[in-house]
Design a protein around this motif. Structure first.
Motif, PDB file in Angstrom:
ATOM      1  N   GLN A 154      -3.490  -5.429  -3.908  1.00 13.89           N
ATOM      2  CA  GLN A 154      -2.936  -6.395  -4.855  1.00 13.89           C
ATOM      3  C   GLN A 154      -2.188  -5.681  -5.978  1.00 13.89           C
ATOM      4  O   GLN A 154      -2.624  -4.654  -6.473  1.00 13.89           O
ATOM      5  CB  GLN A 154      -4.053  -7.258  -5.455  1.00 13.89           C
TER       6      GLN A 154
ATOM      7  N   SER B  78      -0.170  -9.958  -3.159  1.00 12.34           N
ATOM      8  CA  SER B  78      -1.102  -9.374  -2.191  1.00 12.34           C
ATOM      9  C   SER B  78      -0.374  -8.977  -0.923  1.00 12.34           C
ATOM     10  O   SER B  78       0.594  -9.624  -0.513  1.00 12.34           O
ATOM     11  CB  SER B  78      -2.220 -10.370  -1.850  1.00 12.34           C
TER      12      SER B  78
ATOM     13  N   VAL C 159      -6.468  -4.938   2.089  1.00 10.19           N
ATOM     14  CA  VAL C 159      -5.586  -5.774   1.271  1.00 10.19           C
ATOM     15  C   VAL C 159      -5.361  -5.092  -0.075  1.00 10.19           C
ATOM     16  O   VAL C 159      -6.314  -4.674  -0.732  1.00 10.19           O
ATOM     17  CB  VAL C 159      -6.192  -7.174   1.052  1.00 10.19           C
TER      18      VAL C 159
END
Length: 405
Positions: A370, A360, A368
């Motif tokens: 990932q 992440s 964010v």
């Protein structure tokens, strides 16, 4: 073998008297007595140069003792516990080490010609009940045995279990290593001329420049072994499978060049790309290389040959291993979050305790992102994923037959 239980270790004075009486016995003096230290326990003693040749030391526990230059010629060390002790340049010719516990012991340059290291079990009697001896294990002790440049000519090592032992430069001429387990041993520059290596397990061993003239090699297992500079034409065998071996230069020059590239990459990571240079090992042969503990975040290993390489506890998040061959390699405890392992060939590779979860990152706009670890179409037959983290990993089309989880 059955022996009666004994009291704890004698006092320093009593031990000195036993040793002095033994010296007199060795010279055939009338008041001499053969030393009998069966099942005694000694810790952290300075026994440099001691002469216990032909002494009865069955089941003795010498824990982290210093026996540098000691004389143990023909000594009975059956079932002894020698964990962490130093036998540097000790004379142990024809000594009986059957069933001995040798984890962490150092036999560098020791004389071990015709010593017996075969398997054996020490049984003791407690109130008429026969059971295995209770051998103490030192907490935190390094388990690796060292026998660098030791003289093991003619030694009896049939079916011996001596994994990951450093036997670099050791003399093993005419030694019996048949059916022994030498997995991961260092045998660089070892003299194995005339040795019996029939059905010996040399998986992952480093045999660089080892001498094999006249060695019996029939049935020897050489998976992932480094055989750089080894001439098999001088060995004796009907059939020998070397298709899974590697042959990689381990010279100081080659190691220095690789280390320079890794250091430049570590600077690149630490400076967020402002300094250093990203490591790109695309299509190189780095089999047998040791990358353990290094920071190779984002490094490129695409289509790289990395058979039997070591990446234990390495930082490899977002690294690119697509189509790489890591057969027999070890990634124990490594950080592989978000790495591209697509089409990876990882047969017999170890991922014990490795983190193959999602990586992440917080983007400049506060969002964010990932990156899942990609294992799509990877070949993972017999790979070890014990205690590994695989949360969110993409494994579409991966071959996991007989993989350990």
């Amino acid at each position: 073998m059955e022996v009666a239980p004994r009291d704890p270790a004698p006092s320093d004075t009593a031990l000195r008297d036993i040793i002095l009486a033994h010296q007199r016995w060795l010279t055939s003096s009338k008041d001499g007595h053969r030393a009998d230290l069966t099942l005694r326990t000694f810790r952290h003693l300075d026994l440099k140069g001691i002469d216990l040749s032909r002494a009865k030391l069955t089941g003795i526990q010498l824990l982290r003792c210093d026996l540098t230059l000691a004389k143990l010629v023909e000594a009975d060390l059956f079932g002894a516990n020698l964990i962490g002790s130093d036998f540097v340049r000790a004379d142990c010719r024809r000594a009986d080490f059957r069933g001995a516990q040798l984890a962490g012991a150092d036999f560098t340059e020791a004389r071990l010609a015709h010593a017996d290291f075969r398997d054996g079990s020490l049984l003791v009697s407690f109130g008429g009940i026969v059971a295995p001896a209770d051998l103490r294990v030192e907490p935190g002790q390094d388990e690796n045995l060292t026998m660098k440049r030791a003289d093991l000519a003619g030694a009896k090592l049939h079916q011996a279990l001596i994994r990951r032992t450093d036997l670099s430069g050791a003399v093993l001429r005419q030694a019996d290593l048949s059916e022994a387990d030498l997995t991961g041993c260092l045998l660089k520059d070892a003299d194995l001329r005339g040795a019996n290596l029939m059905k010996c397990n040399l998986t992952g061993a480093l045999l660089n420049r080892a001498l094999l003239e006249g060695a019996q090699m029939g049935g020897a297992i050489l998976k992932d072994a480094n055989v750089f500079g080894v001439d098999f034409t001088k060995a004796v065998f009907d059939q020998l499978d070397i298709t899974d071996t590697i042959s990689v230069d381990d010279s100081l020059e080659a190691a220095a060049s690789l280390d320079a590239l890794i250091k430049a990459h570590e600077v690149w990571v630490e400076s967020s790309g402002a300094k250093g240079a990203r490591a790109d090992f695309t299509e190189k042969d780095l089999s047998g290389g040791n990358f353990s503990g290094r920071n190779l975040t984002g490094a490129v290993f695409a289509r790289t040959k990395l058979r039997a390489a070591k990446f234990d506890k390495a930082l490899l998040s977002l690294a690119n291993f697509s189509r790489a061959d890591v057969t027999g390699a070890s990634f124990a405890g490594a950080d592989l979050k978000g790495a591209d392992l697509g089409d990876l060939i990882a047969r017999r590779a170890s991922f014990r305790g490795a983190d193959l979860g999602q990586q992440s990152a917080v983007l400049p706009d506060g969002s964010v992102r990932q990156w899942p670890t990609r294992l799509s179409h990877a070949r993972l037959e017999e790979a070890d994923f014990t205690d590994a983290i695989l949360d969110g990993a993409l494994m579409e089309g991966a071959t996991v037959a007989r993989a350990m989880k």
